[in-house]
Enzyme design. Structure first.
Site, PDB file in Angstrom:
ATOM      1  N   ASP A   1      14.701   2.963   0.022  1.00 30.71           N
ATOM      2  CA  ASP A   1      13.681   2.931  -1.017  1.00 30.71           C
ATOM      3  C   ASP A   1      14.020   1.787  -1.974  1.00 30.71           C
ATOM      4  O   ASP A   1      15.121   1.229  -1.921  1.00 30.71           O
ATOM      5  CB  ASP A   1      13.625   4.266  -1.746  1.00 30.71           C
ATOM      6  CG  ASP A   1      12.261   4.548  -2.353  1.00 30.71           C
ATOM      7  OD1 ASP A   1      11.383   3.667  -2.304  1.00 30.71           O
ATOM      8  OD2 ASP A   1      12.077   5.661  -2.893  1.00 30.71           O
TER       9      ASP A   1
ATOM     10  N   GLU B   1      13.022   1.572  -5.706  1.00 31.98           N
ATOM     11  CA  GLU B   1      13.160   1.764  -7.148  1.00 31.98           C
ATOM     12  C   GLU B   1      14.612   1.842  -7.595  1.00 31.98           C
ATOM     13  O   GLU B   1      14.954   1.489  -8.721  1.00 31.98           O
ATOM     14  CB  GLU B   1      12.417   3.032  -7.594  1.00 31.98           C
ATOM     15  CG  GLU B   1      10.900   2.894  -7.602  1.00 31.98           C
ATOM     16  CD  GLU B   1      10.272   3.276  -6.280  1.00 31.98           C
ATOM     17  OE1 GLU B   1       9.040   3.308  -6.192  1.00 31.98           O
ATOM     18  OE2 GLU B   1      11.038   3.543  -5.312  1.00 31.98           O
TER      19      GLU B   1
ATOM     20  N   HIS C   1       9.729   2.334   1.114  1.00 29.97           N
ATOM     21  CA  HIS C   1       9.078   2.117  -0.178  1.00 29.97           C
ATOM     22  C   HIS C   1       7.627   1.667  -0.044  1.00 29.97           C
ATOM     23  O   HIS C   1       7.335   0.661   0.611  1.00 29.97           O
ATOM     24  CB  HIS C   1       9.841   1.068  -0.986  1.00 29.97           C
ATOM     25  CG  HIS C   1       9.138   0.682  -2.256  1.00 29.97           C
ATOM     26  ND1 HIS C   1       8.994   1.550  -3.311  1.00 29.97           N
ATOM     27  CD2 HIS C   1       8.503  -0.467  -2.622  1.00 29.97           C
ATOM     28  CE1 HIS C   1       8.322   0.957  -4.286  1.00 29.97           C
ATOM     29  NE2 HIS C   1       8.000  -0.271  -3.884  1.00 29.97           N
TER      30      HIS C   1
ATOM     31  N   HIS D   1      15.826   7.300  -6.272  1.00 31.42           N
ATOM     32  CA  HIS D   1      15.533   7.446  -7.697  1.00 31.42           C
ATOM     33  C   HIS D   1      15.375   8.916  -8.039  1.00 31.42           C
ATOM     34  O   HIS D   1      15.254   9.769  -7.131  1.00 31.42           O
ATOM     35  CB  HIS D   1      14.239   6.704  -8.046  1.00 31.42           C
ATOM     36  CG  HIS D   1      13.116   7.044  -7.122  1.00 31.42           C
ATOM     37  ND1 HIS D   1      12.341   8.181  -7.275  1.00 31.42           N
ATOM     38  CD2 HIS D   1      12.656   6.424  -6.005  1.00 31.42           C
ATOM     39  CE1 HIS D   1      11.447   8.233  -6.299  1.00 31.42           C
ATOM     40  NE2 HIS D   1      11.614   7.184  -5.502  1.00 31.42           N
TER      41      HIS D   1
ATOM     42  N   HIS E   1       9.904   9.403 -10.048  1.00 29.47           N
ATOM     43  CA  HIS E   1       8.655   9.955  -9.536  1.00 29.47           C
ATOM     44  C   HIS E   1       8.956  10.672  -8.226  1.00 29.47           C
ATOM     45  O   HIS E   1      10.055  10.556  -7.684  1.00 29.47           O
ATOM     46  CB  HIS E   1       7.603   8.859  -9.301  1.00 29.47           C
ATOM     47  CG  HIS E   1       7.951   7.948  -8.176  1.00 29.47           C
ATOM     48  ND1 HIS E   1       8.878   6.926  -8.286  1.00 29.47           N
ATOM     49  CD2 HIS E   1       7.521   7.908  -6.888  1.00 29.47           C
ATOM     50  CE1 HIS E   1       8.997   6.293  -7.136  1.00 29.47           C
ATOM     51  NE2 HIS E   1       8.186   6.870  -6.265  1.00 29.47           N
TER      52      HIS E   1
ATOM     53  N   GLU F   1      12.654  13.166  -4.165  1.00 25.51           N
ATOM     54  CA  GLU F   1      12.500  12.732  -2.782  1.00 25.51           C
ATOM     55  C   GLU F   1      13.816  12.908  -2.031  1.00 25.51           C
ATOM     56  O   GLU F   1      13.831  13.261  -0.842  1.00 25.51           O
ATOM     57  CB  GLU F   1      12.043  11.269  -2.746  1.00 25.51           C
ATOM     58  CG  GLU F   1      10.631  11.082  -3.262  1.00 25.51           C
ATOM     59  CD  GLU F   1      10.238   9.618  -3.440  1.00 25.51           C
ATOM     60  OE1 GLU F   1      11.007   8.734  -3.009  1.00 25.51           O
ATOM     61  OE2 GLU F   1       9.167   9.357  -4.025  1.00 25.51           O
TER      62      GLU F   1
END
Length: 275
Positions: free
Chosen positions: A8, A10, A60, A104, A115, A134
């Site tokens: 990912d 972030e 992502h 994240h 998020h 996540e």
């Protein structure tokens, strides 16, 4: 040993705000190089410690952010949408461990760009009554296939989250959260050293474990009532509050497929600046 990296963006080195991770902006073009650098740093450690094959799954947004031409040539990369298991595509291919790179914190929590799947419409997700990022959701998918989480990288809030859902994993903090859009960041040369060392150490835990397959319940809370109403039309999904829906699934793979549908329907129900 075969390893998978779920990558990912972030939580990558230096990333702190929207333009860093949204395709098409000059900042995104800059940070996709740092993102690729993080992946290569982990690959170096994995291969140095005996990995024979590593699959990098782009996880992502558009899932077309990493620079294939700059990737360590010993690796393979799964890029592009749409994938049945999304961020965890490849976990069912006989891998002996998984790395959560650039992760994240979840929706409703402090953390850089925190998020869960949707950038700002979801205010909370719960897996079996436990708040779920996540990372927690994906760790449950990995457990279903008997694959240990070897390493998690991201900001300090990400690492704190991972201590609970993957207590034996190596943790690499590449930045310290100051706010949703600000962080104290380490330069790429330093994060590369940390990531390579942790990846090499993590290989000691690689190896298939007993599969943990069981039923799960996911609940999702949105920032507006119409999103709950829109997603409640999905079979098996029930509106359980003004802004909250929930559903049960026989296993985590099916739960995540249903969760993908919920987020897709919710995203399609967003109307301009009013949400």
């Amino acid at each position: 040993m075969r390893i998978m990296i779920s990558a990912d963006m972030e939580g990558a080195t230096g990333v702190t705000w929207t333009d860093d991770v949204v395709p098409g902006s000059p900042q995104w073009d800059r940070f996709r190089r740092l993102f690729t650098g993080d992946v290569n740093a982990v690959l170096a450690g994995l291969f140095d410690a005996g990995a024979g094959d590593v699959l990098v799954n782009e996880a992502h947004s558009s899932q077309r952010n990493l620079l294939l031409e700059d990737l360590d040539p010993r690796a393979r990369m799964l890029t592009g949408r749409h994938k049945p298991l999304s961020m965890m595509q490849g976990i069912d291919s006989g891998v002996d461990g998984v790395v959560f790179l650039g992760y994240h914190a979840g929706a409703g929590f402090d953390g850089v760009l925190s998020h869960t799947y949707l950038e700002n419409q979801i205010t909370g997700v719960w897996l079996d009554d436990v708040p779920a990022s996540e990372g927690r959701l994906n760790a449950a998918v990995a457990a279903e296939y008997g694959v240990p989480v070897l390493l998690v990288s991201g900001d300090d809030e990400t690492c704190e989250d991972a201590r609970d859902y993957a207590p034996e994993a190596e943790l690499v903090q590449v930045k310290e959260c100051v706010s949703r859009y600000a962080a104290i960041c380490l330069p790429p040369a330093r994060t590369a050293e940390l990531l390579t060392g942790a990846a090499a150490d993590a290989m000691a835990r690689a190896g298939r474990e007993e599969r943990r397959v069981r039923a799960h319940r996911i609940e999702v809370e949105f920032d507006a009532s119409h999103l709950a109403q829109a997603t409640a039309v999905i079979p098996t999904v029930e509106q359980i509050g003004t802004r909250r829906v929930g559903f049960d699934a026989p296993n985590m793979t099916e739960a995540m497929k249903a969760f993908k549908v919920v987020t897709a329907i919710a995203a399609g129900a967003v109307q301009g600046i009013y949400g």
